[in-house]
Design a protein around this motif. Structure first.
Motif, short mmCIF file in Angstrom:
data_model
loop_
_atom_site.label_atom_id
_atom_site.label_comp_id
_atom_site.label_asym_id
_atom_site.label_seq_id
_atom_site.Cartn_x
_atom_site.Cartn_y
_atom_site.Cartn_z
N PRO A 65 0.84 -1.22 0.00
CA PRO A 65 0.00 0.00 0.00
C PRO A 65 0.86 1.26 0.00
CG PRO A 65 -0.69 -1.53 1.73
CD PRO A 65 0.61 -2.05 1.20
N GLY A 66 0.31 2.33 -0.54
CA GLY A 66 1.01 3.61 -0.48
C GLY A 66 0.98 4.36 -1.79
N PHE A 67 1.96 5.23 -1.96
CA PHE A 67 2.02 6.13 -3.09
C PHE A 67 3.41 6.03 -3.73
CE2 PHE A 67 -1.25 7.62 -0.28
CZ PHE A 67 -2.28 8.02 -1.14
N PRO A 68 3.54 5.19 -4.78
CA PRO A 68 4.83 5.08 -5.47
C PRO A 68 5.29 6.41 -6.04
CG PRO A 68 3.36 3.27 -6.06
CD PRO A 68 2.54 4.27 -5.31
N ALA A 69 6.48 6.41 -6.62
CA ALA A 69 7.17 7.63 -7.06
C ALA A 69 6.26 8.59 -7.83
CB ALA A 69 8.37 7.25 -7.92
N HIS A 70 6.25 9.84 -7.38
CA HIS A 70 5.45 10.90 -8.02
C HIS A 70 6.13 12.24 -7.75
CE1 HIS A 70 3.93 10.39 -3.91
NE2 HIS A 70 3.61 11.66 -3.93
N PRO A 71 5.96 13.22 -8.64
CA PRO A 71 6.68 14.49 -8.50
C PRO A 71 5.86 15.55 -7.76
CG PRO A 71 5.65 14.40 -10.64
CD PRO A 71 5.30 13.11 -9.95
N HIS A 72 6.57 16.56 -7.24
CA HIS A 72 5.95 17.75 -6.67
C HIS A 72 6.80 18.97 -7.01
CE1 HIS A 72 2.86 15.69 -4.44
NE2 HIS A 72 3.72 15.05 -3.66
N ARG A 73 6.15 20.10 -7.10
CA ARG A 73 6.86 21.39 -7.22
C ARG A 73 5.99 22.48 -6.62
NH1 ARG A 73 9.18 24.07 -12.83
NH2 ARG A 73 11.00 22.80 -12.25
N GLY A 74 6.62 23.44 -5.91
CA GLY A 74 5.95 24.68 -5.55
C GLY A 74 5.29 24.73 -4.18
N PHE A 75 5.45 23.68 -3.36
CA PHE A 75 4.81 23.68 -2.03
C PHE A 75 5.55 22.71 -1.13
CE2 PHE A 75 2.82 20.39 -4.49
CZ PHE A 75 2.54 19.37 -3.61
N GLU A 76 5.00 22.47 0.07
CA GLU A 76 5.61 21.56 1.03
C GLU A 76 4.61 20.50 1.46
OE1 GLU A 76 8.69 23.76 3.70
OE2 GLU A 76 6.79 24.87 3.84
N THR A 77 5.13 19.32 1.78
CA THR A 77 4.30 18.29 2.41
C THR A 77 4.75 18.12 3.85
OG1 THR A 77 5.74 16.47 1.72
CG2 THR A 77 3.96 17.08 0.22
N VAL A 78 3.78 18.11 4.75
CA VAL A 78 4.03 17.86 6.17
C VAL A 78 3.25 16.59 6.51
CG1 VAL A 78 3.91 18.75 8.52
CG2 VAL A 78 4.20 20.33 6.60
N THR A 79 3.97 15.52 6.87
CA THR A 79 3.34 14.22 7.10
C THR A 79 3.54 13.82 8.55
OG1 THR A 79 3.86 13.61 4.80
CG2 THR A 79 3.20 11.84 6.29
N LEU A 80 2.46 13.78 9.30
CA LEU A 80 2.46 13.44 10.71
C LEU A 80 1.88 12.03 10.85
CD1 LEU A 80 2.48 13.82 13.77
CD2 LEU A 80 0.45 15.25 13.55
N VAL A 81 2.72 11.08 11.24
CA VAL A 81 2.30 9.68 11.36
C VAL A 81 2.03 9.38 12.83
CG1 VAL A 81 2.83 7.28 10.83
CG2 VAL A 81 3.71 9.10 9.36
#
Length: 337
Positions: A65-81
């Motif tokens: 399960p999850g999110f395989p390789a993918h791109p981002h530009r222009g913002f931030e991700t904050v992931t709280l597990v």
């Protein structure tokens, strides 16, 4: 004062400077020895499974399960597990396994590719996973900054318990912003949150049954604040009863009294910040200020792959050892147990 309220789905409504907030709460079964579920995948739209069938989703994962390789530009991700483990891999060469209260704060800036996989490490028991993923916008001056990888380990994230000794308590966890005398760890250098007058706050609150807690006013006069009541059977906010999971836009210039009249703990995520106040153009994994910049982002990604992908798989998993760790782009590694 509650200014507006909306029901909660999987993706929660947000206000500038936040772009997106998702709450993943998956009750994954035992692992199959290959980090996937020891359960039938029949009836799922593999590659895009957001079904929550039997209490969990594969998302874009095929085996894991999850999110395989993918791109981002222009913002931030904050992931709280909050519960479980995530395996991170990116085009900078950074890798991490984190969870149990850890926070990953990733500045995509000019462009990064990353994978976020949810390996089911236990074969003798279920593998629950709960996390928030929050997208925080970058101002135009920072959208093309150098990507930045950072970990805020649970042991270092400020938390406190408030209430009368022996009575019901409120636990406060501070990812960003100051509250109740708790000072957060430093955000990435180009983040909107690194600017003091941006008044960015990311907090979680957990009120015991019968607990009372007052969220103090925000520091900035322009600050917008949303409190997400996501767990519990009852909440009173600013004197108003809230019986269902809800996004509550509140007046950040005023104290927000909270009471839990229910029989279960009441939990909230609070997001606040001064709006960036710039045009937002977004398409899939890219968030810029103009449509022309979005087209450039796609062209740049197709041409450069944002530095390429140094991993043998689009969905890397970091082995069977559950130890939390981070390996930074320069090769420096820290392990947390």
């Amino acid at each position: 004062m509650i200014l507006a309220r909306a029901p909660l789905g999987m993706h929660w409504p947000t206000l500038d400077p936040f772009l997106f907030c998702a709450h993943h709460d998956d009750h994954y079964p035992k692992g199959d020895g290959r980090f996937g579920p020891a359960a039938s995948l029949q009836g799922r739209q593999m590659g895009s499974d957001f079904s929550a069938l039997n209490g969990w989703s594969m998302y874009h994962g095929q085996q894991v399960p999850g999110f395989p390789a993918h791109p981002h530009r222009g913002f931030e991700t904050v992931t709280l597990v909050r519960t479980g483990r995530i395996d991170h891999s990116d085009s900078l060469g950074a890798a991490a396994r984190f969870g149990g209260g850890d926070v990953q704060w990733l500045t995509a800036g000019s462009g990064i590719v990353h994978a976020e996989m949810f390996p089911l490490l236990r074969e003798d028991a279920e593998n629950p996973l709960e996390l928030f993923q929050i997208w925080l916008n970058l101002p135009a001056r920072s959208k093309m900054c150098k990507p930045y990888f950072s970990m805020l380990w649970a042991e270092n994230v400020p938390r406190g318990r408030f209430g009368a000794e022996g009575g019901p308590m409120t636990e406060v966890v501070v990812v960003a912003g100051q509250i109740a005398g708790l000072t957060p760890l430093a955000p990435p250098p180009d983040s909107w949150a690194s600017q003091a007058d941006a008044d960015v706050g990311i907090f979680t609150l957990k009120l015991d049954p019968g607990a009372e807690f007052t969220l103090p006013p925000a520091a900035g006069a322009q600050t917008l604040r949303v409190a997400y009541f996501f767990a519990g059977d009852a909440l009173t906010a600013a004197g108003q009863a809230v019986a269902e999971p809800s996004a509550l836009q509140v007046d950040a210039s005023q104290p927000l009294p909270l009471t839990n009249p229910g029989k279960q703990p009441a939990e909230l995520l609070v997001l606040q910040g001064r709006p960036i106040g710039e045009p937002v153009a977004r398409h899939g994994p890219f968030v810029m200020n103009t449509e022309a910049e979005i087209r450039t982002a796609f062209a740049d990604y197709q041409r450069t792959r944002f530095g390429g992908w140094p991993w043998p798989s689009e969905a890397p998993v970091h082995g069977a050892d559950a130890t939390r760790f981070a390996r930074k782009p320069d090769g420096a590694e820290e392990r947390r147990g």
